[in-house]
Design a protein around this motif. Structure first.
Motif: not given
Length: 256
Positions: A101-119
């Motif tokens: 999973v390549d997660i966007p690095g933009h500061e406004r997006l990365r937290a949201k996508f990391f939260e989604q895929y961390k499980p």
């Protein structure tokens, strides 16, 4: 002739024999229960491990995550731009399927996508631009500190690979230099964050403290969590050169 009671042992009868048999039965039951519980826990661990088959590519924008993703999955060069959504694809290694999973690095997006895929995270690849690292060191350290402090990542002892990318470029810093500089920056950052938490709640300071108290920060102090460093080149300048991802692939084989 007198009966010699001392020379002849009376066979055990009555309550004493029942107690011995009960003790043996209890021992067998406990052994069976221990084996059963062990098997159940192992099955749960296997199921959780199977559910966590994601390898998350994270890092600041322009660190080269998407190009690494393309090189790793398709062995081809692609022109990339700042991602606004994740890229996902499966990679088969050691007869196991890993979900990259390549997660966007933009500061406004990365937290949201990391939260989604961390499980689903079995491992995290933190990609660094080795050329601009010194300029971005504060942002890199902040982001890495946040990920390493994440409770679910700590509890699952999720392995990290800090991938020092763009090693094909002249001004790139090597992984050992980056590690040393990053440890110094993380040490300063830890002091700042610890002071902030102490002013709010002393219990939180213990929860979020990284490393060993009373010692300068080192990634080795995070054990049993493993944080390894490696180098890579996805060749975003000279497309004729092959990508150099051997260290990443070796790490992925260990994770798989």
């Amino acid at each position: 002739m007198e009966h010699d009671t001392a020379s002849k042992a009376e066979p055990q009868t009555g309550p004493s024999l029942v107690k011995v048999k009960d003790s043996q039965l209890i021992g067998i039951v406990i052994a069976v229960l221990v084996i059963f519980i062990t098997l159940v826990l192992f099955a749960i661990w296997r199921r959780q491990r199977s559910a966590r088959r994601g390898i998350l590519l994270v890092g600041l924008s322009d660190s080269g995550k998407t190009l690494i993703f393309s090189r790793l999955l398709h062995s081809k060069f692609v022109l990339t731009h700042t991602s606004i959504k994740e890229n996902i694809e499966d990679l088969v290694l050691n007869n196991n399927s890993l979900r990259i999973v390549d997660i966007p690095g933009h500061e406004r997006l990365r937290a949201k996508f990391f939260e989604q895929y961390k499980p689903i995270a079995r491992g995290i690849v933190f990609v660094i631009d080795s050329v601009t690292f010194q300029k971005d060191i504060r942002d890199v350290a902040e982001y890495l500190y946040t990920l390493l402090s994440e409770p679910s990542i700590k509890s699952n002892v999720t392995p990290f690979l800090v991938l020092c990318n763009k090693q094909d470029q002249t001004m790139a810093k090597g992984s050992k230099v980056i590690q040393a500089l990053l440890e110094k920056e993380m040490n300063l950052l830890r002091q700042t964050k610890s002071s902030q938490l102490e002013s709010i709640n002393s219990a939180e300071t213990t929860t979020h403290f990284l490393g060993k108290k009373g010692k300068d920060f080192e990634f080795a102090h995070l054990y049993p969590q493993r944080v390894e460093f490696a180098e890579s080149s996805a060749c975003d300048k000279d497309t004729s050169k092959p990508a150099e991802l051997n260290e990443l692939k070796t790490w992925l084989h260990k994770i798989a």
